[in-house]
Design a protein around this motif. Structure first.
Motif, PDB file in Angstrom:
ATOM      1  N   TYR A  54      -3.456   2.539  -8.840  1.00  0.00           N
ATOM      2  CA  TYR A  54      -4.242   2.817  -7.765  1.00  0.00           C
ATOM      3  C   TYR A  54      -5.073   4.257  -8.374  1.00  0.00           C
TER       4      TYR A  54
ATOM      5  N   ARG B 159      -5.649  -3.172  -4.745  1.00  0.00           N
ATOM      6  CA  ARG B 159      -5.447  -2.043  -4.151  1.00  0.00           C
ATOM      7  C   ARG B 159      -4.055  -2.018  -3.277  1.00  0.00           C
ATOM      8  N   LEU B 160      -3.763  -3.265  -2.768  1.00  0.00           N
ATOM      9  CA  LEU B 160      -2.529  -3.394  -1.954  1.00  0.00           C
ATOM     10  C   LEU B 160      -1.667  -4.045  -2.712  1.00  0.00           C
TER      11      LEU B 160
ATOM     12  N   GLU C  86      -4.636   0.339   3.044  1.00  0.00           N
ATOM     13  CA  GLU C  86      -4.575   0.960   1.869  1.00  0.00           C
ATOM     14  C   GLU C  86      -4.222   2.574   2.265  1.00  0.00           C
TER      15      GLU C  86
ATOM     16  N   GLY D   8     -11.428  -4.627  -3.801  1.00  0.00           N
ATOM     17  CA  GLY D   8     -10.168  -4.634  -3.048  1.00  0.00           C
ATOM     18  C   GLY D   8      -9.137  -5.428  -3.677  1.00  0.00           C
TER      19      GLY D   8
ATOM     20  N   HIS E 170      -9.581  -1.249   5.022  1.00  0.00           N
ATOM     21  CA  HIS E 170      -9.238  -0.124   4.409  1.00  0.00           C
ATOM     22  C   HIS E 170      -7.915   0.615   5.082  1.00  0.00           C
TER      23      HIS E 170
END
Length: 346
Positions: free
Chosen positions: A129, A103-104, A214, A100, A211
């Protein structure tokens, strides 16, 4: 032939990458890396792979990795990729990160939800992404892919057509998700102990699953409207699969025919998303071992809500399969290359 390296080859996502890439006509697994099994053969860890000729597991050495590979998959725990990626990218190696770390887009959100230090802002800005069905053009030009999480993949593929239509209240999304135990990884812990999980269904990380931001980030990015969700994951005593049941309050007067047309149009040229006919309820068994996502819609006239059902195999479409799909597009290959697998049934 694409020279491929895999870091974390002894984990579930890593070994699934090996299964898929062993069938790929344009990829060669040049090197396999492990921090826990250096110097051993992968077949000694996974005997089911003994018929495949694979390199011996090597130590993680970014300098050597940069010289040996065209692309490196990082199937690592969160916090590792941000350390490895800069050296690989500087050497011209493409990176697909299954953790992860990228992802952010907000480092503060990462710090809050992952409880770890984030990657540098430069790296976060470079990352694309990799939700392939919605970001294909960006993926084709990417050097660093943030492979989506398993829950976000199932949720976003199910939600995005409606979110982008403007027909639903962006603050009404409720996502109930259920996952098989493989989603927790291969590590041993009481939470995935057989006698604790068997014959039991449990919610976990209620209101605090990593998540959540996200999913919110990508719904907001794709729809252009700030979106807040309620997300609750559950653990199911099965090995593979995710079922998402999502609810949204309609703000437009549309019928099931219009909703069905919306989804069929959105995914008409997306080979791995199968929109089911109204009245059907997809099961995780129907995508097991494949890169498919099956979606079905139900309009509840009584409440004015749309119910969206979405199923994936969390280890394939939710991890390794989507990563290979992204690799294909990064290197100018058909996205289906090496992935045209019929689901395993029963």
């Amino acid at each position: 032939m694409i020279r491929v390296g895999i870091v974390g080859a002894t984990g579930y996502s890593g070994v699934e990458l090996i299964r898929l890439l062993s069938l790929h006509p344009h990829a060669h697994m040049e090197r396999l890396y492990s921090s826990s099994a250096e110097g051993t053969s992968l077949a000694s860890v996974f005997p089911h792979l003994q018929q495949i000729t694979l390199p011996t597991l090597q130590a993680i050495d970014p300098t050597a990795m940069a010289a040996e590979n065209d692309v490196v998959f990082l199937a690592t725990p969160a916090g590792v990729s941000r350390e490895l990626s800069p050296q690989l990218l500087a050497a011209g190696v493409k990176v697909i990160d299954l953790s992860g770390d990228f992802r952010l887009s907000s480092s503060e959100l990462y710090r809050t939800w992952y409880k770890k230090e984030p990657a540098s802002q430069d790296q976060l800005a470079l990352a694309v992404y990799g939700l392939h069905e919605w970001n294909r053009e960006q993926v084709s030009e990417a050097k660093l892919i943030a492979n989506p999480g398993c829950y976000p993949t199932a949720a976003l593929l199910g939600l995005l057509p409606l979110a982008k239509s403007g027909w639903a209240d962006p603050h009404s999304w409720i996502i109930d998700a259920k996952s098989g135990v493989s989603g927790a990884g291969r590590g041993v812990s009481l939470g995935v102990h057989y006698s604790e999980v068997n014959e039991s269904v449990s919610a976990y990380k209620v209101g605090q699953h990593q998540h959540t931001p996200e999913i919110e980030q990508e719904l907001t990015r794709q729809s252009g409207v700030e979106t807040i969700i309620q997300f609750t994951p559950h653990l199911i005593p099965m090995t593979r699969g995710i079922l998402v049941t999502a609810y949204a309050q309609l703000t437009a007067s549309v019928g099931i025919e219009a909703l069905q047309d919306l989804y069929e149009s959105a995914y008409s040229d997306k080979p791995f998303v199968r929109v089911r006919q109204p009245g059907t309820h997809p099961r995780t068994k129907e995508v097991y071992g494949s890169n498919y996502c099956d979606i079905a819609l139900h309009l509840d006239q009584r409440t004015g809500r749309v119910i969206i059902l979405s199923v994936i195999d969390n280890v394939v479409k939710g991890a390794a399969g989507q990563a290979v799909q992204n690799m294909n597009t990064m290197f100018g290959l058909p996205e289906t290359e090496g992935l045209a697998l019929t689901p395993v049934f029963p």
